[in-house]
Design an enzyme around this catalytic site. Structure first.
Site, PDB file in Angstrom:
ATOM      1  N   ARG A  31       0.825  -1.219   0.000  1.00  0.00           N
ATOM      2  CA  ARG A  31       0.000   0.000   0.000  1.00  0.00           C
ATOM      3  C   ARG A  31       0.855   1.263   0.000  1.00  0.00           C
ATOM      4  NH1 ARG A  31      -4.446  -2.458   4.085  1.00  0.00           N
ATOM      5  NH2 ARG A  31      -5.856  -3.230   2.501  1.00  0.00           N
ATOM      6  N   LYS A 202     -19.323 -16.049   1.810  1.00  0.00           N
ATOM      7  CA  LYS A 202     -20.756 -15.777   1.902  1.00  0.00           C
ATOM      8  C   LYS A 202     -21.388 -15.299   0.605  1.00  0.00           C
ATOM      9  CE  LYS A 202     -21.069 -14.205   6.679  1.00  0.00           C
ATOM     10  NZ  LYS A 202     -21.206 -12.934   7.390  1.00  0.00           N
ATOM     11  N   GLY A 358      -8.338  -9.012  -0.676  1.00  0.00           N
ATOM     12  CA  GLY A 358      -7.108  -9.436  -0.021  1.00  0.00           C
ATOM     13  C   GLY A 358      -6.698 -10.875  -0.313  1.00  0.00           C
ATOM     14  N   GLY A 381     -13.337  -4.049  -0.063  1.00  0.00           N
ATOM     15  CA  GLY A 381     -14.723  -3.581  -0.003  1.00  0.00           C
ATOM     16  C   GLY A 381     -15.009  -2.461  -0.991  1.00  0.00           C
TER      17      GLY A 381
END
Ligand code: AMP
Length: 402
Positions: A31, A202, A358, A381
């Site tokens: 990052r 999920k 990730g 996200g």
């Protein structure tokens, strides 16, 4: 980025939320590396730079006495490495928008870099508090947002702050521009055939994404734990595999919609099953519709891998988000690593590939082929929400017409 930065103080929101071990060593500096082009370009333009970032969740992980765990969450830990990467001594303010920030920002000269303390030390940050945003904004002349990873947050330093700058005083950084352009290219004009690979635990997290991609993808691979909800929705026996029973109808609807739109929905036909959620569990390979009680599907099987590989290799554009199995355990990492290798292979042959999230990024890095894919997103996200079609607060705040 910004029209004229010479002699100006530029507030730059970066994403320095890097993993740091107990010895205060950064274990993955990706990052930070990704933020360097923007910082270097601004420095070359004779600006002075005030960097803002969060690190972890200090408000949620307070000490027993209710105080912030400064030692663990201070951005000071990043200063030595950042100084080394930039080849200059980065200054540090031990508060974020407080007295020390004000003095150090005031005295900052062109060509110098100041890093403020963790934005999340201020409880106002995650609430998008306007007073905190105003205090930060007062430190600089212009605002650049280069933190794509937090662009989906309506926080003070990622969104609220932008309103204190005129449109020609605020801009996206180079990383943000590239992230947006790559995500947009797969949404607006994907080269066909387009193959989307979605994995993870999920279904509920990925419904909107799957729905959206059904509109234009040619192949959609459903892998990981969420595949079993689809298998059960079709009447299969999934044993003790992960399943969201409340989403069975939705899975059925998605299957029907895929048929209606002529999308090749690939649900793993075979699975590596285990008798325990453990690295040394007993395993076998069975048809996914036929998993016995006491066993759970933890990876896609070899026949599925073959099908997935051919959907990837036939594609001209590829998007991949989420592991195909419990890839943290070697026994269940084959599907995910196969996807990593095949996406790299397809990219080498000219396909456009975008990898986000990730786990998928970790897998492509572990495969040693990260340099072969077209684009690796820094957004987890944020990328998902962008691809779902949501307006991200960090983007809207910059683009807004005043
Ligand atoms: P997500 O955060 O939704 O992208 O899910 C990532 C997690 O899903 C990883 O930690 C994987 O270990 C897990 N996962 C992938 N496949 C399975 C599976 N078949 N059963 C249980 N967990 C899985």
């Amino acid at each position: 980025m910004l029209p004229n930065t010479s002699g100006k103080k530029i507030l730059v929101r970066v994403d320095f939320n890097v993993p740091i071990n107990a010895d205060h060593q950064i274990t993955d500096d990706t990052r930070i590396l990704k933020a360097l082009p923007t910082i270097k370009q601004l420095l070359a333009g004779n600006a002075s730079i005030i960097l803002m970032s969060h690190l972890g969740r200090p408000q949620k992980k307070k000490l027993d006495n209710g105080a912030i765990n400064v030692a663990k969450f201070t951005l000071k830990q990043v200063v030595p490495h950042l100084s080394k990467l930039l080849g200059l001594e980065v200054q540090f303010a031990s508060d974020c928008g407080g007295d020390q920030s004000i003095i150090k920002a005031r005295d900052l000269q062109p060509g110098q870099v100041l890093l403020l303390e963790n934005t999340r030390f201020d409880a106002g940050e995650t609430k998008g508090d306007i007073d905190f945003a105003a205090r930060l904004a007062a430190l600089g002349d212009c605002y650049v947002n280069d933190a794509f990873g937090t662009a989906h947050r309506q926080h003070s330093s990622t969104a609220t702050i932008a309103q204190f700058f005129k449109p020609d005083e605020r801009a996206f950084g180079l990383l943000m521009q590239t992230e947006i352009a790559n995500a947009q290219s797969i949404l607006n004009s994907p080269k066909r055939p387009c193959t989307a690979i979605f994995g993870g635990a999920k279904v509920s997290d990925k419904i909107k994404l799957i729905e959206r991609f059904i509109n234009f993808a040619d192949n959609i691979v459903i892998g990981g734990g969420m595949a079993y909800t689809f298998v059960k929705a079709q009447g299969g026996s999934i044993g003790d595999s992960l399943c969201e029973d409340s989403h069975l109808d939705l899975a059925k609807d998605l299957i029907a919609k895929a048929q209606e739109y002529n999308v090749n929905l690939i649900i793993p036909e075979d699975s590596v099953i285990a008798d325990a959620f453990a690295p040394d569990a007993n395993t076998q390979i069975v048809p996914t519709v036929d998993i016995p009680q006491g066993w759970m599907g933890l990876d896609v099987g070899p026949r599925s891998i073959e099908k997935i590989n051919s959907a990837i290799l036939s594609a001209q554009s590829i998007i991949w988000n989420g592991p195909l199995g419990v890839f943290e355990m070697a026994a269940f990492a084959k599907g995910t690593m196969a996807v990593a290798n095949t996406v790299a292979q397809a990219s080498e042959k000219g396909a456009f590939s975008l990898i986000g999230g990730g786990d998928s990024v970790a897998a492509i890095n572990a495969s040693g082929q990260a340099d072969k894919v077209s684009f690796i997103s820094t957004g987890g996200g944020a990328l998902l929400e962008f691809l779902e079609g949501k307006k991200l607060p960090g983007i809207v705040a910059i683009e807004k017409v005043d």
